[in-house]
Design a protein around this motif. Structure first.
Motif, PDB file in Angstrom:
ATOM      1  N   ILE A 208      14.287  16.873  25.671  1.00  0.00           N
ATOM      2  CA  ILE A 208      15.385  16.697  26.625  1.00  0.00           C
ATOM      3  C   ILE A 208      14.841  17.029  28.005  1.00  0.00           C
ATOM      4  CG2 ILE A 208      17.657  17.510  27.349  1.00  0.00           C
ATOM      5  CD1 ILE A 208      18.123  18.228  24.360  1.00  0.00           C
ATOM      6  N   ARG A 209      15.075  16.140  28.954  1.00  0.00           N
ATOM      7  CA  ARG A 209      14.552  16.335  30.304  1.00  0.00           C
ATOM      8  C   ARG A 209      15.696  16.400  31.315  1.00  0.00           C
ATOM      9  NH1 ARG A 209      10.288  12.441  28.322  1.00  0.00           N
ATOM     10  NH2 ARG A 209       8.466  13.758  27.951  1.00  0.00           N
ATOM     11  N   VAL A 210      15.469  17.162  32.385  1.00  0.00           N
ATOM     12  CA  VAL A 210      16.442  17.328  33.462  1.00  0.00           C
ATOM     13  C   VAL A 210      15.788  16.903  34.763  1.00  0.00           C
ATOM     14  CG1 VAL A 210      17.918  18.939  34.715  1.00  0.00           C
ATOM     15  CG2 VAL A 210      17.583  19.220  32.250  1.00  0.00           C
ATOM     16  N   PHE A 211      16.494  16.067  35.538  1.00  0.00           N
ATOM     17  CA  PHE A 211      15.967  15.512  36.780  1.00  0.00           C
ATOM     18  C   PHE A 211      16.881  15.858  37.954  1.00  0.00           C
ATOM     19  CE2 PHE A 211      14.741  12.838  33.232  1.00  0.00           C
ATOM     20  CZ  PHE A 211      13.380  12.639  33.430  1.00  0.00           C
ATOM     21  N   THR A 212      16.282  15.883  39.153  1.00  0.00           N
ATOM     22  CA  THR A 212      17.081  16.044  40.363  1.00  0.00           C
ATOM     23  C   THR A 212      17.712  14.711  40.726  1.00  0.00           C
ATOM     24  OG1 THR A 212      15.212  15.515  41.818  1.00  0.00           O
ATOM     25  CG2 THR A 212      15.533  17.843  41.222  1.00  0.00           C
ATOM     26  N   ILE A 213      18.899  14.790  41.306  1.00  0.00           N
ATOM     27  CA  ILE A 213      19.612  13.597  41.773  1.00  0.00           C
ATOM     28  C   ILE A 213      19.949  13.816  43.255  1.00  0.00           C
ATOM     29  CG2 ILE A 213      21.697  12.170  41.490  1.00  0.00           C
ATOM     30  CD1 ILE A 213      19.714  11.915  39.219  1.00  0.00           C
ATOM     31  N   LEU A 219      12.782  18.335  36.696  1.00  0.00           N
ATOM     32  CA  LEU A 219      12.966  19.768  36.905  1.00  0.00           C
ATOM     33  C   LEU A 219      12.584  20.580  35.681  1.00  0.00           C
ATOM     34  CD1 LEU A 219      16.359  20.221  38.815  1.00  0.00           C
ATOM     35  CD2 LEU A 219      14.081  20.820  39.631  1.00  0.00           C
ATOM     36  N   PHE A 220      13.097  20.160  34.517  1.00  0.00           N
ATOM     37  CA  PHE A 220      12.910  20.906  33.277  1.00  0.00           C
ATOM     38  C   PHE A 220      12.615  19.945  32.138  1.00  0.00           C
ATOM     39  CE2 PHE A 220      15.900  23.341  35.868  1.00  0.00           C
ATOM     40  CZ  PHE A 220      15.313  24.598  35.886  1.00  0.00           C
ATOM     41  N   GLU A 221      11.962  20.491  31.126  1.00  0.00           N
ATOM     42  CA  GLU A 221      11.713  19.749  29.893  1.00  0.00           C
ATOM     43  C   GLU A 221      11.888  20.704  28.724  1.00  0.00           C
ATOM     44  OE1 GLU A 221       7.799  17.727  28.098  1.00  0.00           O
ATOM     45  OE2 GLU A 221       8.684  16.635  29.780  1.00  0.00           O
ATOM     46  N   PHE A 222      12.788  20.348  27.839  1.00  0.00           N
ATOM     47  CA  PHE A 222      13.108  21.207  26.698  1.00  0.00           C
ATOM     48  C   PHE A 222      12.770  20.478  25.406  1.00  0.00           C
ATOM     49  CE2 PHE A 222      16.259  22.183  30.034  1.00  0.00           C
ATOM     50  CZ  PHE A 222      15.885  23.496  30.302  1.00  0.00           C
ATOM     51  N   ARG A 223      12.240  21.219  24.448  1.00  0.00           N
ATOM     52  CA  ARG A 223      11.918  20.643  23.140  1.00  0.00           C
ATOM     53  C   ARG A 223      12.953  21.089  22.131  1.00  0.00           C
ATOM     54  NH1 ARG A 223       8.416  17.820  20.362  1.00  0.00           N
ATOM     55  NH2 ARG A 223       7.254  17.358  22.257  1.00  0.00           N
ATOM     56  N   ARG A 224      13.668  20.100  21.584  1.00  0.00           N
ATOM     57  CA  ARG A 224      14.666  20.399  20.558  1.00  0.00           C
ATOM     58  C   ARG A 224      14.020  20.678  19.210  1.00  0.00           C
ATOM     59  NH1 ARG A 224      16.893  19.318  16.409  1.00  0.00           N
ATOM     60  NH2 ARG A 224      15.268  17.746  16.095  1.00  0.00           N
ATOM     61  N   GLY A 225      12.924  19.997  18.913  1.00  0.00           N
ATOM     62  CA  GLY A 225      12.220  20.193  17.649  1.00  0.00           C
ATOM     63  C   GLY A 225      11.069  19.221  17.544  1.00  0.00           C
ATOM     64  N   MET A 226      10.167  19.473  16.600  1.00  0.00           N
ATOM     65  CA  MET A 226       9.004  18.605  16.416  1.00  0.00           C
ATOM     66  C   MET A 226       8.927  18.007  15.020  1.00  0.00           C
ATOM     67  SD  MET A 226       5.934  20.579  18.448  1.00  0.00           S
ATOM     68  CE  MET A 226       6.093  22.064  17.471  1.00  0.00           C
ATOM     69  N   LYS A 227       9.624  18.587  14.056  1.00  0.00           N
ATOM     70  CA  LYS A 227       9.435  18.203  12.665  1.00  0.00           C
ATOM     71  C   LYS A 227      10.058  16.848  12.343  1.00  0.00           C
ATOM     72  CE  LYS A 227       9.194  22.947  10.919  1.00  0.00           C
ATOM     73  NZ  LYS A 227       9.785  23.948   9.982  1.00  0.00           N
ATOM     74  N   ARG A 228      11.137  16.486  13.024  1.00  0.00           N
ATOM     75  CA  ARG A 228      11.847  15.259  12.650  1.00  0.00           C
ATOM     76  C   ARG A 228      12.543  14.677  13.868  1.00  0.00           C
ATOM     77  NH1 ARG A 228      17.158  17.774   9.465  1.00  0.00           N
ATOM     78  NH2 ARG A 228      17.442  19.572  10.843  1.00  0.00           N
TER      79      ARG A 228
END
Length: 454
Positions: A208-213, A219-228
């Motif tokens: 999930i990524r967050v951008f400036t508008i 701005l940010f990058e979040f990892r929800r998971g890697m397995k699936r």
């Protein structure tokens, strides 16, 4: 803010759609037998403020806490009906060339999304201002509209094969930028309350990524998971944009914290995790790009374990009774309310379960019935983490110069009118005694036969 991005919102036996309004004070649900509007300003009580017998509703959107509601049913999927539910009257209706997949609205614009076109209306008189034709195929109706009408940014997919996002200025009717957000097609997008940030997720559902508008900078990058890979169905910022929640077809809802870093790029209060992160960052320059990218991604700050996996749902973060809460409306017709610890995160505690239709069966956990909230003033969503472990909260149409319309509280109070030539900077309260919009019929704003009034 619209919480289920796209037309295929929560569905299932009896429940066709569910959406929170722009400030998460109301929940709208559509069923096979009608639709309901609920007030969600209390944990212990879920008030049904309106109920209609319009069958097979698959889109229902309420404008903040006003009496204006937009409805689309399976019986007439090409027609949008705009109602004044307090008066029980239809304001107008519009028909389009194909099925309506999504409707988004704020106090300045109403946006209708079809698979390959987008229609932008002036909400004060429902005049059609712009038609965006030949947009990339968008079968889920994925789009987002900033709830801050002073800068009504519209976001929609710029490609059917990769995760490009088009940012469009719905006030000035011009394209702002294109954000190359993901390598795979988009699954969810949402703005924060002020319209200065945009969060996105792709069909893979891992990042999930967050951008400036409006700049479109990451701005940010979040990892929800890697397995699936998962199907992310809902993204929502907290009112102060310091937290972001994401729900999917799994049993876990993730809450990410948008950490503020100091001038040197470090956290204001160094922790062991910050130290480890610094070491990883130092080593990332020697590693392949894919590996270093994963190392720079932040993990969930808090989580919720739902009782059942595989169901579509919509989530939102809100302040209810001066405390931060996570609300999850599921496709089996239940609303779950969780407490969120904005200081330490972790597993969120379930405090209430409400039934959205059928026999009311409420369950509570960890919070006494009728318990009074703490007396501290509401400041912001994140401010609840302060003060000694306490959690306090904290191109216009041919119309008249000023217009009266809907009321922000459904008619209990009266307020000031908005001059037509200016955009209000904050919440407003309009007079409910005059029909909104102030016309008896909707103008035929069709362009090239793409729209007509019925």
């Amino acid at each position: 803010m619209e919480t289920g991005e796209g037309a295929d919102g929560p569905g299932g036996p009896g429940l066709g759609c569910a959406s929170f309004n722009q400030d998460s004070t109301s929940l709208a649900v559509g069923t096979k037998t009608g639709y309901r509007l609920f007030s969600v300003t209390s944990v212990d009580k879920l008030d049904c403020i309106h109920e209609s017998d319009t069958p097979d509703v698959y889109i229902v959107e309420r404008l903040f806490s006003s009496s204006l509601v937009v409805v689309v049913s399976q019986a007439l999927p090409r027609r949008m009906n705009v109602y004044h539910f307090k008066k029980g009257t239809e304001i107008c209706n519009y028909s389009y060339s194909n099925s309506i997949l999504a409707v988004r609205l704020n106090r300045q614009r109403l946006v209708v999304c079809l698979e390959e076109s987008v229609y932008i209306h002036n909400i004060k008189d429902m005049k059609l201002l712009k038609t965006l034709l030949n947009t990339p195929s968008n079968p889920s109706g994925l789009c987002a509209l900033s709830t801050n009408h002073a800068n009504s940014y519209l976001a929609y997919p710029g490609s059917a094969t990769i995760g490009e996002i088009i940012i469009y200025d719905a006030n000035n009717l011009s394209t702002v930028t294109m954000i190359p957000a993901h390598d795979s097609p988009l699954a969810a997008i949402t703005f924060n309350a002020s319209g200065t940030k945009l969060a996105s997720a792709s069909e893979r559902g891992t990042v999930i990524r967050v951008f400036t508008i409006p700049e479109g900078l990451r701005l940010f990058e979040f990892r929800r998971g890697m397995k699936r890979y998962v199907n992310i169905s809902s993204l929502s910022f907290s009112p102060d944009a310091q937290f972001l929640c994401a729900s999917s077809n799994t049993e876990t809802v993730h809450i990410f914290k948008l950490e503020q870093h100091g001038p040197g790029g470090e956290e204001d209060s160094p922790t062991w995790s910050a130290y480890v992160g610094k070491m990883f960052s130092a080593a990332s320059s020697y590693l392949p790009a894919q590996v270093s990218g994963m190392m720079c991604q932040d993990r969930a700050f808090a989580t919720v374990r739902l009782q059942v996996a595989g169901q579509r749902n919509v989530c939102t973060l809100a302040m209810i009774q001066k405390l931060p809460r996570l609300l999850v409306a599921s496709s089996d017709g239940q609303l779950f309310i969780y407490n969120v610890d904005p200081q330490d995160g972790g597993e969120c505690a379930l405090v209430k379960t409400h039934r959205l239709f059928g026999v009311e069966e409420e369950h509570e956990t960890g919070e006494a019935e009728g318990a009074a909230p703490p007396p501290q003033p509401c400041q912001s969503y994140a401010a609840a983490a302060t003060a000694a472990a306490a959690m306090p909260t904290t191109t216009t149409g041919p119309v008249s110069a000023t217009l009266t319309g809907y009321s922000e509280d459904g008619g209990a109070r009266k307020g000031e009118v908005i001059p037509e030539h200016e955009f209000a900077a904050g919440p407003v309260c309009l007079d409910d005694e005059t029909e909104f919009p102030p016309i008896n019929w909707c103008r035929d704003g069709s362009r090239g036969g793409k729209e007509r009034r019925t």
